[in-house]
Design a protein around this motif. Sequence first.
Motif, PDB file in Angstrom:
ATOM      1  N   ALA A  16       0.828  -1.206   0.000  1.00  0.00           N
ATOM      2  CA  ALA A  16       0.000   0.000   0.000  1.00  0.00           C
ATOM      3  C   ALA A  16       0.865   1.260   0.000  1.00  0.00           C
ATOM      4  O   ALA A  16       0.589   2.212  -0.743  1.00  0.00           O
ATOM      5  N   ALA A  17       1.915   1.275   0.812  1.00  0.00           N
ATOM      6  CA  ALA A  17       2.785   2.455   0.903  1.00  0.00           C
ATOM      7  C   ALA A  17       3.543   2.691  -0.396  1.00  0.00           C
ATOM      8  O   ALA A  17       3.665   3.832  -0.853  1.00  0.00           O
ATOM      9  N   LEU A  18       4.050   1.622  -1.021  1.00  0.00           N
ATOM     10  CA  LEU A  18       4.758   1.770  -2.292  1.00  0.00           C
ATOM     11  C   LEU A  18       3.807   2.243  -3.389  1.00  0.00           C
ATOM     12  O   LEU A  18       4.173   3.061  -4.226  1.00  0.00           O
ATOM     13  N   SER A  19       2.583   1.732  -3.374  1.00  0.00           N
ATOM     14  CA  SER A  19       1.576   2.169  -4.344  1.00  0.00           C
ATOM     15  C   SER A  19       1.309   3.655  -4.202  1.00  0.00           C
ATOM     16  O   SER A  19       1.208   4.383  -5.191  1.00  0.00           O
ATOM     17  N   GLU A  20       1.212   4.123  -2.964  1.00  0.00           N
ATOM     18  CA  GLU A  20       0.955   5.542  -2.721  1.00  0.00           C
ATOM     19  C   GLU A  20       2.159   6.399  -3.137  1.00  0.00           C
ATOM     20  O   GLU A  20       1.993   7.435  -3.781  1.00  0.00           O
ATOM     21  N   LEU A  21       3.359   5.957  -2.788  1.00  0.00           N
ATOM     22  CA  LEU A  21       4.559   6.728  -3.138  1.00  0.00           C
ATOM     23  C   LEU A  21       4.742   6.859  -4.648  1.00  0.00           C
ATOM     24  O   LEU A  21       5.102   7.917  -5.145  1.00  0.00           O
ATOM     25  N   ALA A  22       4.499   5.769  -5.367  1.00  0.00           N
ATOM     26  CA  ALA A  22       4.765   5.745  -6.809  1.00  0.00           C
ATOM     27  C   ALA A  22       3.573   6.166  -7.654  1.00  0.00           C
ATOM     28  O   ALA A  22       3.734   6.521  -8.816  1.00  0.00           O
ATOM     29  N   GLY A  23       2.377   6.075  -7.093  1.00  0.00           N
ATOM     30  CA  GLY A  23       1.180   6.366  -7.875  1.00  0.00           C
ATOM     31  C   GLY A  23       0.694   5.160  -8.665  1.00  0.00           C
ATOM     32  O   GLY A  23      -0.241   5.262  -9.451  1.00  0.00           O
ATOM     33  N   LEU A  38       8.651  -7.385  -3.496  1.00  0.00           N
ATOM     34  CA  LEU A  38       8.002  -6.238  -4.121  1.00  0.00           C
ATOM     35  C   LEU A  38       9.063  -5.452  -4.862  1.00  0.00           C
ATOM     36  O   LEU A  38      10.145  -5.213  -4.322  1.00  0.00           O
ATOM     37  N   GLU A  39       8.774  -5.045  -6.098  1.00  0.00           N
ATOM     38  CA  GLU A  39       9.732  -4.316  -6.933  1.00  0.00           C
ATOM     39  C   GLU A  39       9.066  -3.083  -7.524  1.00  0.00           C
ATOM     40  O   GLU A  39       7.901  -3.124  -7.915  1.00  0.00           O
ATOM     41  N   LEU A  40       9.850  -1.995  -7.598  1.00  0.00           N
ATOM     42  CA  LEU A  40       9.328  -0.739  -8.095  1.00  0.00           C
ATOM     43  C   LEU A  40      10.433   0.022  -8.805  1.00  0.00           C
ATOM     44  O   LEU A  40      11.539   0.162  -8.270  1.00  0.00           O
ATOM     45  N   ALA A  41      10.157   0.479 -10.029  1.00  0.00           N
ATOM     46  CA  ALA A  41      11.141   1.281 -10.762  1.00  0.00           C
ATOM     47  C   ALA A  41      11.391   2.581 -10.005  1.00  0.00           C
ATOM     48  O   ALA A  41      10.457   3.215  -9.505  1.00  0.00           O
ATOM     49  N   VAL A  42      12.655   2.965  -9.898  1.00  0.00           N
ATOM     50  CA  VAL A  42      13.025   4.210  -9.229  1.00  0.00           C
ATOM     51  C   VAL A  42      12.853   5.349 -10.239  1.00  0.00           C
ATOM     52  O   VAL A  42      13.510   5.381 -11.271  1.00  0.00           O
ATOM     53  N   THR A  43      11.959   6.251  -9.926  1.00  0.00           N
ATOM     54  CA  THR A  43      11.635   7.395 -10.787  1.00  0.00           C
ATOM     55  C   THR A  43      12.085   8.681 -10.101  1.00  0.00           C
ATOM     56  O   THR A  43      12.408   8.674  -8.909  1.00  0.00           O
ATOM     57  N   PRO A  44      12.093   9.794 -10.823  1.00  0.00           N
ATOM     58  CA  PRO A  44      12.417  11.073 -10.182  1.00  0.00           C
ATOM     59  C   PRO A  44      11.505  11.375  -8.981  1.00  0.00           C
ATOM     60  O   PRO A  44      11.955  11.920  -7.978  1.00  0.00           O
ATOM     61  N   THR A  45      10.238  10.994  -9.087  1.00  0.00           N
ATOM     62  CA  THR A  45       9.310  11.202  -7.967  1.00  0.00           C
ATOM     63  C   THR A  45       9.774  10.426  -6.739  1.00  0.00           C
ATOM     64  O   THR A  45       9.778  10.945  -5.627  1.00  0.00           O
ATOM     65  N   LEU A  46      10.170   9.166  -6.940  1.00  0.00           N
ATOM     66  CA  LEU A  46      10.648   8.371  -5.801  1.00  0.00           C
ATOM     67  C   LEU A  46      11.977   8.906  -5.286  1.00  0.00           C
ATOM     68  O   LEU A  46      12.224   8.883  -4.077  1.00  0.00           O
ATOM     69  N   SER A  48      12.840  11.938  -5.096  1.00  0.00           N
ATOM     70  CA  SER A  48      12.552  13.105  -4.259  1.00  0.00           C
ATOM     71  C   SER A  48      11.970  12.714  -2.903  1.00  0.00           C
ATOM     72  O   SER A  48      11.936  13.528  -1.991  1.00  0.00           O
ATOM     73  N   ARG A  49      11.526  11.467  -2.778  1.00  0.00           N
ATOM     74  CA  ARG A  49      10.964  10.957  -1.507  1.00  0.00           C
ATOM     75  C   ARG A  49      11.787   9.773  -1.010  1.00  0.00           C
ATOM     76  O   ARG A  49      11.258   8.813  -0.472  1.00  0.00           O
ATOM     77  N   TRP A  50      13.088   9.871  -1.193  1.00  0.00           N
ATOM     78  CA  TRP A  50      13.988   8.756  -0.910  1.00  0.00           C
ATOM     79  C   TRP A  50      13.862   8.238   0.525  1.00  0.00           C
ATOM     80  O   TRP A  50      13.819   7.041   0.755  1.00  0.00           O
ATOM     81  N   ASP A  51      13.803   9.135   1.502  1.00  0.00           N
ATOM     82  CA  ASP A  51      13.693   8.697   2.903  1.00  0.00           C
ATOM     83  C   ASP A  51      12.409   7.908   3.136  1.00  0.00           C
ATOM     84  O   ASP A  51      12.413   6.909   3.863  1.00  0.00           O
ATOM     85  N   ASP A  52      11.312   8.352   2.518  1.00  0.00           N
ATOM     86  CA  ASP A  52      10.044   7.623   2.637  1.00  0.00           C
ATOM     87  C   ASP A  52      10.150   6.250   1.985  1.00  0.00           C
ATOM     88  O   ASP A  52       9.661   5.249   2.522  1.00  0.00           O
ATOM     89  N   LEU A  53      10.793   6.192   0.819  1.00  0.00           N
ATOM     90  CA  LEU A  53      10.980   4.922   0.120  1.00  0.00           C
ATOM     91  C   LEU A  53      11.806   3.954   0.970  1.00  0.00           C
ATOM     92  O   LEU A  53      11.428   2.800   1.141  1.00  0.00           O
ATOM     93  N   LEU A  54      12.906   4.433   1.534  1.00  0.00           N
ATOM     94  CA  LEU A  54      13.746   3.565   2.363  1.00  0.00           C
ATOM     95  C   LEU A  54      12.993   3.054   3.591  1.00  0.00           C
ATOM     96  O   LEU A  54      13.159   1.902   3.994  1.00  0.00           O
ATOM     97  N   ALA A  55      12.172   3.902   4.184  1.00  0.00           N
ATOM     98  CA  ALA A  55      11.391   3.475   5.352  1.00  0.00           C
ATOM     99  C   ALA A  55      10.458   2.322   4.994  1.00  0.00           C
ATOM    100  O   ALA A  55      10.288   1.382   5.781  1.00  0.00           O
ATOM    101  N   VAL A  56       9.880   2.361   3.811  1.00  0.00           N
ATOM    102  CA  VAL A  56       8.986   1.273   3.377  1.00  0.00           C
ATOM    103  C   VAL A  56       9.798   0.025   3.050  1.00  0.00           C
ATOM    104  O   VAL A  56       9.452  -1.078   3.470  1.00  0.00           O
ATOM    105  N   LEU A  57      10.893   0.186   2.311  1.00  0.00           N
ATOM    106  CA  LEU A  57      11.717  -0.975   1.958  1.00  0.00           C
ATOM    107  C   LEU A  57      12.239  -1.678   3.200  1.00  0.00           C
ATOM    108  O   LEU A  57      12.379  -2.903   3.232  1.00  0.00           O
TER     109      LEU A  57
END
Length: 84
Positions: A16-23, A38-46, A48-57
């Motif tokens: 759910a958190a990765l879905s919200e972060l990435a859209g 779970l796998e997600l392409a790293v985009t410019p949007t992600l 810019s929210r690197w700390d949030d992404l790491l917290a989910v990972l």
Amino acid sequence: MSEAIDPPPDVLRAYAALSELAGHPPRLRSEADGAIRLELAVTPTLNSRWDDLLAVLDLGSTYGLADTASGQVAWARFDVPEAG
């Protein structure tokens, strides 16, 4: 998320958190040993929210980045407890 098994709460939270972060939802893969990845392409949007992404990972048992021909992929692996 369409899985025949009932994923552990950490997987559901991370999905759910990765879905919200990435859209959009992350890719969900089942590994041979029963783990869920779970796998997600790293985009410019992600980026810019690197700390949030790491917290989910960090909810996973392990996580990292993989280089692919089309860019980087962030992934988190969740070990599924053995039934018993």
